[in-house]
Scaffold this active site. Structure first.
Site, short mmCIF file in Angstrom:
data_model
loop_
_atom_site.label_atom_id
_atom_site.label_comp_id
_atom_site.label_asym_id
_atom_site.label_seq_id
_atom_site.Cartn_x
_atom_site.Cartn_y
_atom_site.Cartn_z
N GLU A 139 -0.36 -2.18 -14.33
CA GLU A 139 0.26 -3.10 -15.37
C GLU A 139 -1.13 -3.96 -15.85
OE1 GLU A 139 2.01 -7.79 -15.91
OE2 GLU A 139 2.82 -6.36 -14.21
N VAL A 175 -10.62 -2.89 -15.15
CA VAL A 175 -10.54 -2.68 -13.77
C VAL A 175 -9.42 -1.60 -13.60
CG1 VAL A 175 -10.08 -3.35 -11.70
CG2 VAL A 175 -11.21 -5.01 -13.50
N GLY A 176 -8.32 -1.65 -14.46
CA GLY A 176 -7.18 -0.84 -14.16
C GLY A 176 -7.44 0.75 -14.19
N GLY A 191 -3.78 -6.29 -13.67
CA GLY A 191 -5.02 -7.09 -14.12
C GLY A 191 -5.32 -6.37 -15.41
N SER A 192 -6.72 -6.55 -15.78
CA SER A 192 -7.40 -6.00 -16.92
C SER A 192 -7.27 -4.58 -17.02
CB SER A 192 -8.59 -6.36 -16.92
OG SER A 192 -9.44 -5.96 -16.28
N CYS A 245 -0.55 -11.45 -19.95
CA CYS A 245 -0.83 -10.23 -20.38
C CYS A 245 0.08 -10.14 -21.71
CB CYS A 245 -0.87 -9.12 -19.49
SG CYS A 245 0.79 -9.22 -18.63
#
Length: 485
Positions: A253, A235-236, A231-232, A287
């Site tokens: 990722e 958030v990561g 995800g982003s 991504c």
């Protein structure tokens, strides 16, 4: 089976159940706004139930041996092949991608399932030499236990399967939290495949929920040992920080800001083809997409003319229609945010070589040029059909521009001299880069992951074994040791 009627539920300990929260996640077709399903969110109690079920089932699953696990994966592959057309239709409805995008996703997912089948019997123990006389050192590779998989909306079936299938093959149990925009394709469909393949109850669980309901319970629960998140980077960072505080391993990722670089000796027509695909596949919601297209001044005029002509010819509309290249963005928030981003860039001096319209969730492609080098747009991920065209003078400047971003996920370089391309690729700070190809690629054996803010860890091939197993040293002393006291 009606996918959105039958699979829009929680799947906990082998049972399809309703969430016990007080509100629903509404699954919507992003093209026409049709309501596909309403799923009552899972609560923290259901998070605990799912993890405890996984924990109970995992020990017996690991003890069954790799050949039994391989048989389940083989049946899962056959079921995926048998249900492929139905899954493709569900992808188009839930994700808003075109049919070629959906077919590409499921094709890759099958390749990763095939690799997981082999992975079940691949891990090997080792016997290592010791400087101590009579000592034997055995190093075993064991499953970590329970893996949490938090997946994105853009390639939910593929990205989820990339973690789920090998984790199960290696003897682990799994709890999936699919993205709210893809709860069925990224969750229910996968659970049903493995249920029908004969996977014992409890080994795979699906929780459709939101942080507003469960907070960080998915991350802080004591059972999971590894968190696989895609995800982003925003958030990561949170996932990584929380997991680290609880001594959990992560595979992250995250976002990208890839550059596709066209050197002065490139095949311009081919580079244009690669750039169009790299930027606009699945509306740019990828991504690995080429946010930035860097072109040597020697070929800039020719490239720009041909590239913009191709972009103007892309059709935006109903993803079910065969001649549609670009479907809707995943929701109105993303469409509005992207439109505002382009407006601000133009107001700040960027030149729109192609300026697309926004109609609901449909955002037509845009090509921007002449951005100031300090433009925030050049340093961030753009999750939509907007290409940034940047002209450079020589390789040194190209390398500098390619690296002028906090991200480092993917990239590409085009040149007729392959070794020149490899030398250039080695200087770009990125986890993956491709010579004379697209920025978008994923293969079962090649390590997948990013540098800098694009993530931590790798998946695929041996990297997956490292991600979802742990090592134990067992020493055996033949004869008596001699102790100093």
């Amino acid at each position: 089976m009606s996918i959105f009627d039958d699979l829009a539920h929680q799947y906990i300990d082998g049972e399809w159940v309703a969430g016990t929260g007080s509100w629903d996640i509404i699954d919507v077709n992003p093209y026409n706004g049709e309501k596909l399903a309403a799923i009552t969110v899972a609560t923290t109690d259901q998070v605990d139930r799912a993890y405890r079920a996984a924990e109970r089932a995992q020990a017996e699953w690991a003890a069954t041996g790799p050949y039994v696990r391989r048989e389940v994966l083989e049946r899962a592959l056959r079921l995926t092949e048998e249900r492929e057309k139905e899954i493709v239709e569900a992808m188009i409805d839930e994700l808003g991608g075109t049919r070629p995008k959906a077919e590409y996703e499921i094709h890759l997912a099958k390749e990763f399932l095939r690799e997981a089948i082999q992975l079940a019997v691949r891990p090997e123990g080792r016997i290592l030499p010791s400087p101590v006389e009579g000592k034997e050192n055995r190093v075993q590779r064991l499953p970590v236990g329970v893996v949490a998989v938090i997946s994105p909306f853009n390639f939910p079936f593929l990205v989820t399967m990339k973690s789920v299938a090998p984790a199960l093959a290696l003897g682990n149990a799994v709890v999936i939290k699919p993205n709210q925009n893809a709860p069925v394709v990224g969750g229910g469909v996968i659970a049903k495949i493995f249920e029908d393949a004969g996977l014992p109850a409890g080994l795979l669980n699906v929780l459709v929920t939101d942080i507003a309901e469960i907070g960080d319970a998915l991350l802080t629960h004591p059972v999971p040992k590894v968190i696989s998140f895609a995800g982003s980077d925003r958030v990561g960072r949170h996932v990584g920080a929380v997991a680290a505080r609880h001594f959990k391993r992560t595979v992250l990722e995250l976002s990208g800001n890839s550059a596709l670089v066209v050197l002065d000796d490139a095949d311009v027509d081919y580079a244009v083809d690669a750039a169009v695909f790299s930027r606009f596949v699945y509306q740019g919601q990828v991504c690995m997409a080429a946010n930035r297209i860097l072109v040597d001044r020697a070929v800039a005029d020719e490239f720009t003319e041909k590239f913009t002509a191709r972009v103007r010819g892309l059709r935006t509309g109903d993803p079910r229609e065969a001649d549609t290249h670009i479907g809707p963005l995943i929701n109105s928030f993303q469409a509005d945010a992207l439109t505002a981003l382009v407006d601000r860039a133009v107001e700040s001096g960027a030149r729109a070589l192609v300026r697309g319209r926004t109609r609901g969730n449909l955002v037509e492609p845009t090509v921007l040029a002449d951005l100031p080098e300090d433009s925030p747009l050049l340093g961030q991920e753009i999750f939509g059909p907007v290409a940034l065209l940047v002209v450079f003078d020589g390789e040194e400047e190209a390398v500098r521009l390619a690296n002028a971003t906090p991200y480092g996920l993917s990239g590409a370089v085009h040149t007729q001299d392959v070794e020149r391309g490899v030398r250039f690729a080695e200087r770009v700070e990125t986890g993956m880069i491709h010579v004379n190809d697209s920025t978008i690629a994923d293969e079962p054996l090649a390590a997948f992951g990013g540098e800098k803010a694009s993530g931590l860890g790798r998946l695929n091939g041996h990297s997956t074994v490292e991600a979802f197993t742990t090592q134990k040293w067992i020493s055996v002393q033949h004869g008596r040791s001699h102790f100093p006291f």
